[in-house]
Design a protein around this motif. Structure first.
Motif, PDB file in Angstrom:
ATOM      1  N   THR A   2      31.262  41.624  35.791  1.00 33.84           N
ATOM      2  CA  THR A   2      31.663  42.907  35.233  1.00 33.84           C
ATOM      3  C   THR A   2      32.894  42.721  34.347  1.00 33.84           C
ATOM      4  O   THR A   2      33.738  41.868  34.609  1.00 33.84           O
ATOM      5  CB  THR A   2      32.025  43.910  36.348  1.00 33.84           C
ATOM      6  OG1 THR A   2      32.432  43.167  37.478  1.00 33.84           O
ATOM      7  CG2 THR A   2      30.860  44.791  36.697  1.00 33.84           C
ATOM      8  N   ARG A   4      36.366  44.054  33.124  1.00 30.76           N
ATOM      9  CA  ARG A   4      37.400  44.987  33.546  1.00 30.76           C
ATOM     10  C   ARG A   4      38.218  45.396  32.334  1.00 30.76           C
ATOM     11  O   ARG A   4      39.012  44.628  31.808  1.00 30.76           O
ATOM     12  CB  ARG A   4      38.299  44.340  34.597  1.00 30.76           C
ATOM     13  CG  ARG A   4      37.868  44.633  36.010  1.00 30.76           C
ATOM     14  CD  ARG A   4      38.379  43.582  36.942  1.00 30.76           C
ATOM     15  NE  ARG A   4      37.743  42.306  36.590  1.00 30.76           N
ATOM     16  CZ  ARG A   4      36.586  41.927  37.109  1.00 30.76           C
ATOM     17  NH1 ARG A   4      35.979  42.679  37.979  1.00 30.76           N
ATOM     18  NH2 ARG A   4      36.033  40.791  36.753  1.00 30.76           N
ATOM     19  N   ARG A  71      46.694  40.398  49.337  1.00 28.21           N
ATOM     20  CA  ARG A  71      45.681  40.128  48.318  1.00 28.21           C
ATOM     21  C   ARG A  71      46.139  39.004  47.406  1.00 28.21           C
ATOM     22  O   ARG A  71      47.304  38.599  47.414  1.00 28.21           O
ATOM     23  CB  ARG A  71      45.366  41.388  47.516  1.00 28.21           C
ATOM     24  CG  ARG A  71      46.515  41.897  46.725  1.00 28.21           C
ATOM     25  CD  ARG A  71      46.300  43.346  46.306  1.00 28.21           C
ATOM     26  NE  ARG A  71      47.589  43.916  45.951  1.00 28.21           N
ATOM     27  CZ  ARG A  71      48.119  43.802  44.739  1.00 28.21           C
ATOM     28  NH1 ARG A  71      47.473  43.190  43.775  1.00 28.21           N
ATOM     29  NH2 ARG A  71      49.315  44.297  44.491  1.00 28.21           N
ATOM     30  N   GLU A  73      45.881  37.580  43.377  1.00 25.80           N
ATOM     31  CA  GLU A  73      45.519  37.886  41.995  1.00 25.80           C
ATOM     32  C   GLU A  73      45.498  36.599  41.175  1.00 25.80           C
ATOM     33  O   GLU A  73      46.385  35.761  41.291  1.00 25.80           O
ATOM     34  CB  GLU A  73      46.529  38.861  41.369  1.00 25.80           C
ATOM     35  CG  GLU A  73      46.350  40.277  41.861  1.00 25.80           C
ATOM     36  CD  GLU A  73      47.246  41.268  41.123  1.00 25.80           C
ATOM     37  OE1 GLU A  73      47.965  40.838  40.183  1.00 25.80           O
ATOM     38  OE2 GLU A  73      47.220  42.458  41.493  1.00 25.80           O
ATOM     39  N   ILE A  77      44.132  39.519  37.937  1.00 24.25           N
ATOM     40  CA  ILE A  77      42.932  40.204  38.417  1.00 24.25           C
ATOM     41  C   ILE A  77      42.760  39.942  39.910  1.00 24.25           C
ATOM     42  O   ILE A  77      42.857  38.793  40.357  1.00 24.25           O
ATOM     43  CB  ILE A  77      41.680  39.708  37.653  1.00 24.25           C
ATOM     44  CG1 ILE A  77      41.839  40.036  36.170  1.00 24.25           C
ATOM     45  CG2 ILE A  77      40.423  40.345  38.218  1.00 24.25           C
ATOM     46  CD1 ILE A  77      40.841  39.338  35.284  1.00 24.25           C
ATOM     47  N   ASP A  78      42.521  40.991  40.661  1.00 21.72           N
ATOM     48  CA  ASP A  78      42.328  40.855  42.101  1.00 21.72           C
ATOM     49  C   ASP A  78      41.141  39.908  42.355  1.00 21.72           C
ATOM     50  O   ASP A  78      40.028  40.161  41.901  1.00 21.72           O
ATOM     51  CB  ASP A  78      42.049  42.235  42.714  1.00 21.72           C
ATOM     52  CG  ASP A  78      42.134  42.190  44.240  1.00 21.72           C
ATOM     53  OD1 ASP A  78      41.723  41.165  44.829  1.00 21.72           O
ATOM     54  OD2 ASP A  78      42.617  43.168  44.827  1.00 21.72           O
ATOM     55  N   SER A  79      41.406  38.816  43.079  1.00 21.75           N
ATOM     56  CA  SER A  79      40.371  37.782  43.213  1.00 21.75           C
ATOM     57  C   SER A  79      39.163  38.296  44.001  1.00 21.75           C
ATOM     58  O   SER A  79      38.048  37.805  43.819  1.00 21.75           O
ATOM     59  CB  SER A  79      40.935  36.529  43.879  1.00 21.75           C
ATOM     60  OG  SER A  79      41.149  36.755  45.247  1.00 21.75           O
ATOM     61  N   SER A  80      39.367  39.293  44.851  1.00 21.58           N
ATOM     62  CA  SER A  80      38.228  39.784  45.645  1.00 21.58           C
ATOM     63  C   SER A  80      37.229  40.533  44.767  1.00 21.58           C
ATOM     64  O   SER A  80      36.099  40.769  45.168  1.00 21.58           O
ATOM     65  CB  SER A  80      38.716  40.689  46.782  1.00 21.58           C
ATOM     66  OG  SER A  80      39.310  41.853  46.250  1.00 21.58           O
ATOM     67  N   SER A  81      37.644  40.886  43.544  1.00 21.63           N
ATOM     68  CA  SER A  81      36.709  41.580  42.648  1.00 21.63           C
ATOM     69  C   SER A  81      35.905  40.582  41.821  1.00 21.63           C
ATOM     70  O   SER A  81      35.012  40.957  41.071  1.00 21.63           O
ATOM     71  CB  SER A  81      37.475  42.516  41.714  1.00 21.63           C
ATOM     72  OG  SER A  81      38.213  41.753  40.769  1.00 21.63           O
ATOM     73  N   LEU A  82      36.222  39.291  41.958  1.00 24.49           N
ATOM     74  CA  LEU A  82      35.522  38.274  41.170  1.00 24.49           C
ATOM     75  C   LEU A  82      34.433  37.604  42.000  1.00 24.49           C
ATOM     76  O   LEU A  82      34.520  37.548  43.226  1.00 24.49           O
ATOM     77  CB  LEU A  82      36.514  37.207  40.689  1.00 24.49           C
ATOM     78  CG  LEU A  82      37.652  37.690  39.793  1.00 24.49           C
ATOM     79  CD1 LEU A  82      38.711  36.616  39.661  1.00 24.49           C
ATOM     80  CD2 LEU A  82      37.111  38.076  38.424  1.00 24.49           C
ATOM     81  N   ASP A  83      33.423  37.090  41.319  1.00 23.60           N
ATOM     82  CA  ASP A  83      32.395  36.301  41.976  1.00 23.60           C
ATOM     83  C   ASP A  83      33.019  34.961  42.389  1.00 23.60           C
ATOM     84  O   ASP A  83      33.602  34.280  41.547  1.00 23.60           O
ATOM     85  CB  ASP A  83      31.234  36.089  40.996  1.00 23.60           C
ATOM     86  CG  ASP A  83      30.256  35.069  41.511  1.00 23.60           C
ATOM     87  OD1 ASP A  83      29.760  35.254  42.625  1.00 23.60           O
ATOM     88  OD2 ASP A  83      29.999  34.093  40.795  1.00 23.60           O
TER      89      ASP A  83
END
Lengths: 333, 211
Positions: A2, A4, A71, A73, A77-83
């Motif tokens: 995605t 961002r 969390r 980053e 970018i928040d790493s949990s939002s990445l694949d």
């Protein structure tokens, strides 16, 4: 992946940032409340005794472990939002004994990620050649060998080459030189130092070796019992340890470490050495860059059987320092 | 006594039926067993119970198992294939499970760490390094299946067992041998072939004694 839209320009953010991050297994915190910002292009060393949480912290960065609190980053970018796989392809990873694939040749080991990403065969070949040369292995001699046919140092070089395969901006190294004998460890550390300066990537290195930390790190984060105790430059850490634990790390090596963390320029700034006038140059003096450490200077004097070091800047010789000057500067530092 | 009790053509037909039973059962066992082995590696707590059940199946006498399956599948190839499939399962599942489990942990971690997806870790690192184990499992299952398939005749599945059963009921040794000998040779043949395959798939660097 995605897109961002709200993401700020990456350059303004640290390469890696941990906000009160920690990891817990079976009610035991392996790392807790770790706050850390690693800048772009910096070599950051996580240092501490075994079980202090440094490897855990490293694995939180590439999500081999997920944070139980806080969390992480990556470039803002928040790493949990990445694949996770996508995230890791932007970060090389080197393990203690290389973690090479025993069933594949050196060439295949290094080329695995480019291959999975669908690079053309000729490009993979060129890239592997380039990387082998970069880590000091001849592609003709080593490309077709299997990991079992390599020495520990050679395996480690291949591990580093593999981590660099797709040119990630960040490289994580977990105890990269610990399995090597002292001589090849020092040798590989020196080579890694010059390599890291050339590549200008963000490196995060885990080690329990204080010399390795001081030699390689722009900054060192000291960990103890899961907590990050102090983050500072090697010089700062040596001169102003935040507590007795940090101080205890240096032990009897304090002076040697000071030699390693003080450069000729520091000594000159404290008015050690003699200004050099045109025509008074000692012909037997050794010439070094002002950024060279006192340790290197003393070592060079010893090797070349010389007595005087000339600190040489872009506009010629800045200062002459005798062996005595170097030693006095160490004690003063 | 000698007579024309068994013709070459009969032996050939029985052999083909035998191969067919073995092949179908083994294929099913591989298709089910290998993913099951992989799954058990993920959900380790299930490995104990599942392997115990598969071991228990092995202890059921073949004739009895075939008998149990008649009410479910009737007479013919179906119950035989299902029984053979059940027998073949254990070596394949167990070897998949232990073979993948013994792969160098650092290599797996490195593979994940440099950005391989779970599927790629399995296909690129774990399976290649565990291939000798996987092939050994298939080899054991094949030899087992070829031997047990002779009992398929008991439920009318055909195969070399037909000749053996006929020979036994006629008390006619040549007829028994006409079924038993090809069955034995078949088992030996597969055992030898798979021994070579096993060696061939072992990555050069992992071979203990290089030729």
């Amino acid at each position: 992946m995605t897109i961002r839209i709200a993401a700020p320009p990456p350059s303004s953010k640290p390469a890696i940032a941990l906000y009160a991050a920690g990891h817990c297994i079976d009610n035991r915190w392996l790392a807790r409340h770790v706050d850390l910002a690693i800048n772009v292009g910096e070599t950051f060393v996580l240092m501490g005794p075994s079980g202090s949480g440094k490897t855990t912290t490293l694995k939180l960065i590439n999500r081999l472990l997920e944070p139980s609190e806080g969390r992480v980053e990556i470039h803002g970018i928040d790493s949990s939002s990445l694949d996770p796989a996508e995230l890791r392809r932007g970060m090389g990873y080197v393990l203690q004994d290389g973690g090479l694939f025993a069933h594949q040749t050196v060439r295949k080991n290094i080329g695995i990620l480019p291959e999975l990403l669908g690079w053309a065969e000729a490009n993979i070949r060129d890239r592997v050649d380039e990387l082998l040369n970069l880590v000091g292995l001849s592609p003709e001699e080593f490309g077709d060998r299997y990991p079992t046919e390599l020495s520990g140092g050679q395996r480690q070089r291949v591990g580093i080459a593999r981590a660099l395969a797709v040119d990630p901006p960040v490289v994580l190294l977990d105890e990269p030189f610990s399995a090597l004998d002292p001589a090849s460890r020092r040798h590989l550390q020196q080579e890694f130092l010059s390599l890291s300066r050339r590549l200008k990537k963000t490196f995060v290195i885990v080690t329990h070796d204080i010399f390795e930390a001081v030699l390689l790190g722009d900054r060192i984060g000291v960990m103890n019992e899961g907590a990050l105790v102090q983050s500072a430059s090697p010089g700062e850490l040596l001169r102003h340890p935040s507590d007795s634990f940090v101080r205890s790390l240096f032990g009897k090596n304090r002076y040697q470490l000071r030699l390693m963390t003080t450069c000729l320029r520091d000594a000159m700034n404290q008015h050690f050495g003699q200004p050099v006038l045109e025509g008074t140059l000692s012909p037997t003096a050794v010439e070094l860059h002002p950024d060279a450490s006192l340790w290197d200077a003393l070592d060079t004097l010893e090797n070349q059987q010389a007595d005087v070091v000339h600190a040489v800047g872009p506009r010629g010789v800045l200062c002459a320092l005798s062996r005595r000057d170097l030693l006095e500067a160490t004690v003063a530092a | 006594m000698m007579g024309a009790a068994v013709t070459w053509q009969e032996i050939a037909e029985a052999l083909l039926e035998h191969l067919r039973l073995t092949f179908i059962a083994l294929t099913l066992a591989i298709v089910v067993g290998m993913p099951l082995g992989v799954y058990l590696l993920r959900e380790r707590f299930l490995s104990g119970p599942v392997l115990a059940v598969l071991s228990a199946i092995q202890t059921i006498p073949s004739i009895a198992l075939l008998g149990f399956l008649i009410p479910l599948f009737g007479i013919g190839a179906k119950p035989a294939i299902f029984a053979l499939f059940l027998y073949a399962l254990l070596p394949i599942v167990r070897n998949t499970y232990t073979g993948l489990g013994q792969v160098d942990h650092a290599a797996i971690e490195a593979a994940r760490g440099i950005g391989l997806r779970e599927r790629q870790v399995l296909l690129r690192v774990m399976i290649p390094q565990a291939l000798p184990f996987l092939m050994a499992g298939i080899r054991t299952s094949t030899v087992l299946t070829v031997a047990v398939a002779t009992l398929g005749a008991f439920v009318g599945a055909g195969g070399l067992g037909t000749l053996i059963f006929r020979g036994v009921s006629m008390i006619h040794t040549p007829t028994i041998l006409a079924g038993a000998l090809p069955a034995a040779l078949l088992a030996l043949f597969f055992d030898t072939v798979f021994a070579f395959v096993e060696r061939w798939v072992t990555p050069v660097a992992l071979r203990k004694n290089k030729v």
